[in-house]
Write an enzyme that holds these catalytic residues in place. Sequence first.
Site, PDB file in Angstrom:
ATOM      1  N   ASP A 190       0.835  -1.191   0.000  1.00 12.12           N
ATOM      2  CA  ASP A 190       0.000   0.000   0.000  1.00 12.12           C
ATOM      3  C   ASP A 190       0.879   1.254   0.000  1.00 12.12           C
ATOM      4  O   ASP A 190       1.884   1.310   0.709  1.00 12.12           O
ATOM      5  CB  ASP A 190      -0.861  -0.038   1.280  1.00 12.12           C
ATOM      6  CG  ASP A 190      -1.939   1.026   1.293  1.00 12.12           C
ATOM      7  OD1 ASP A 190      -2.806   0.990   0.409  1.00 12.12           O
ATOM      8  OD2 ASP A 190      -1.903   1.897   2.186  1.00 12.12           O
ATOM      9  N   GLU A 199      15.266 -13.956  -0.675  1.00  8.29           N
ATOM     10  CA  GLU A 199      15.509 -15.162   0.138  1.00  8.29           C
ATOM     11  C   GLU A 199      14.397 -16.193  -0.069  1.00  8.29           C
ATOM     12  O   GLU A 199      14.514 -17.330   0.372  1.00  8.29           O
ATOM     13  CB  GLU A 199      15.562 -14.797   1.626  1.00  8.29           C
ATOM     14  CG  GLU A 199      16.788 -14.019   2.042  1.00  8.29           C
ATOM     15  CD  GLU A 199      16.747 -13.731   3.544  1.00  8.29           C
ATOM     16  OE1 GLU A 199      16.322 -14.612   4.332  1.00  8.29           O
ATOM     17  OE2 GLU A 199      17.098 -12.595   3.921  1.00  8.29           O
TER      18      GLU A 199
HETATM   19  O1  ISL Z   1      -8.739   6.435  -2.760  1.00  6.94           O
HETATM   20  C1  ISL Z   1      -8.112   7.098  -3.537  1.00  6.94           C
HETATM   21  C2  ISL Z   1      -8.790   7.821  -4.619  1.00  6.94           C
HETATM   22  O2  ISL Z   1     -10.179   7.763  -4.468  1.00  6.94           O
HETATM   23  C3  ISL Z   1      -6.649   7.169  -3.501  1.00  6.94           C
HETATM   24  O3  ISL Z   1      -6.147   8.429  -3.462  1.00  6.94           O
HETATM   25  C4  ISL Z   1      -6.096   6.360  -2.340  1.00  6.94           C
HETATM   26  O4  ISL Z   1      -6.248   7.031  -1.160  1.00  6.94           O
HETATM   27  C5  ISL Z   1      -4.655   6.064  -2.582  1.00  6.94           C
HETATM   28  O5  ISL Z   1      -4.635   5.347  -3.755  1.00  6.94           O
HETATM   29  C6  ISL Z   1      -4.059   5.195  -1.498  1.00  6.94           C
HETATM   30  O6  ISL Z   1      -4.850   4.064  -1.337  1.00  6.94           O
HETATM   31  C7  ISL Z   1      -4.499   3.064  -0.451  1.00  6.94           C
HETATM   32  O7  ISL Z   1      -4.192   3.562   0.850  1.00  6.94           O
HETATM   33  C8  ISL Z   1      -5.263   4.176   1.571  1.00  6.94           C
HETATM   34  C9  ISL Z   1      -6.513   3.306   1.585  1.00  6.94           C
HETATM   35  O8  ISL Z   1      -7.594   4.052   2.090  1.00  6.94           O
HETATM   36  C10 ISL Z   1      -6.853   2.796   0.201  1.00  6.94           C
HETATM   37  O9  ISL Z   1      -7.976   1.945   0.259  1.00  6.94           O
HETATM   38  C11 ISL Z   1      -5.636   2.084  -0.318  1.00  6.94           C
HETATM   39  O10 ISL Z   1      -5.851   1.474  -1.565  1.00  6.94           O
HETATM   40  C12 ISL Z   1      -4.744   4.399   2.952  1.00  6.94           C
HETATM   41  O11 ISL Z   1      -4.163   3.223   3.449  1.00  6.94           O
END
Ligand code: ISL
Length: 554
Positions: A215, A275
């Site tokens: 993420d 690894e």
């Molecule tokens: O949701 C978005 C656009 O509508 C993106 O900006 C999103 O916040 C971004 O892609 C990061 O997303 C990821 O991290 C977030 C989480 O809320 C999202 O579901 C995840 O995919 C925070 O952890």
Amino acid sequence: MSAIATSAGPDAVPATDLDWWRGGVIYQIYPRSFQDSTGDGIGDLAGIAARLPYVASIGVDAIWISPFFTSPMKDFGYDVSDYRDVDPMFGTLDDFDHLVTEAHRLGLRVMIDLVLSHTSNEHEWFKESRSSRTNDRADWYVWADAKPDGTPPNNWLSIFGGPAWHWDAKRLQYYMHNFLASQPDLNLHAPAVQDELLDTTRFWLEKGVDGFRLDTINFYFADKDLRDNPALAPERRNASIAPAVNPYNYQEHIYSKNQPENLDFLKRFRDLLDEYPGSAAVGEVGDAQLGMELLGQYTKDGQGVQMCYAFDFLAPERLRAERVSSVFAHMKEAAPDGWACWAFSNHDVTRHMTRWGLTDLGARMYATLICSLRGSICLFQGEELGLSEAEIAFEDLQDPYGIEFWPEFKGRDGCRTPMVWEASNVNAGFSDVRPWLPVAPEHLANAVAVQDGREGSLLNHYRRVVSMRNEMPVLRRGDQTELTATGDLLTFIRTDGTDRVFCAFNMGEAPIEVALPLGNWVPVEGIGGTEPGLAGLVLDGWDYALLRAVRTTT
Ligand code: ISL
């Protein structure tokens, strides 16, 4: 312990294909909404395990499961309070082990979603970190003093609205959060934080996972000096990672994320993956201006992650021929050695059926296109059924992002409604009770049970184009010539040492004439599309053709 399944079985994942991820197809599962096995209206790991034969039937290489770790669920699992356990809502570690065994037996690899950039504010690390300025974990998060007038240390903004700083009355300091205030950002400048995150990663590799979706991989580090982000010129704004109504688009985020130190951490991460031969990671790069450059840096020379998840095809505007062609041209410049993972839909954006106003024919063309492009692919659960974005009433809204910007931006609930397995009951075979988000009544007609045995269904089209890609190494891993966009017509050639495939897509409604490149071309079997004449072919609206070069022997 090997990262590859040891379980026997006719389809078990082949231990030899260590590069399975290159050009592979990954199916994203949002665990809250896939299958409820306990009757609480929320999906769970046992439910996923029970539905894996369906996933395997699509022909994908791997599943990516969105977070199922212990969490207060303020951001539906993207706020982790224990990285090494399963939230009771989703089951237990034993359920996870069973899921991995089942997946491997069916020939599916398992990728889990690691959220390493931030934790929940209920994580023990954060509780300790906030308790004083001198405790052992005092520097595990991004803490800073207020300005003399009490305002936050700089101008950084949270994606989910408001400043990226939250005041802590105990430490008398602000802490940073790129997302919700309940998602404090970890400070990866602290070596102990990096070590702990790598240990966590090892914990899951030892459990037999085959890889990770990482993420917000470009949010791991913030500028040590906490410098202000500059304003972004209005003409450079784009709504690819945040909706246009979000002031996050007004800044160039050169200090709050995208720091060069990340490359050293990703190298450490890659050394760990190496690894466990056959394990792979796809990093989600969220940046509206620099996404492709970062993709290039993070996937270069085996020094970082294998793939980066690109936002280029997630934009609100319908994907047109010109855009596909310019994205690949830009990639050639900015990320010549990079490897992208493409997607049209996910759990954060409006489903592409609705976002792009597609008909069934359009959906087929886009499915065939994504399976013909160079790169890896993520399909989002339900996209293979042609699900549209569900309308969610304000009182049913769950997503804090949507609640903040309603109604100009309605948040992400409309793409997160339950999978539809059966048409015969209102909960679509997902649950025995009313689910956490309602099933959209119009989705019932698209249920798996309705489409499964119907020869011409969209589901069977997805199965066909995924298997086309699997059977043709040139599509999975071959080179790709420059893409040519002429109005709504997109053409390119995929090549490798043994094969050449000419791909033509009519990305619009009106018929288009296509001239064939020199040579003899025959349609790729089972894919349909128009038969070529001697000089060329005519593609009806939304039609496409994949033609293989016939090799002449001399
Ligand atoms: O949701 C978005 C656009 O509508 C993106 O900006 C999103 O916040 C971004 O892609 C990061 O997303 C990821 O991290 C977030 C989480 O809320 C999202 O579901 C995840 O995919 C925070 O952890």
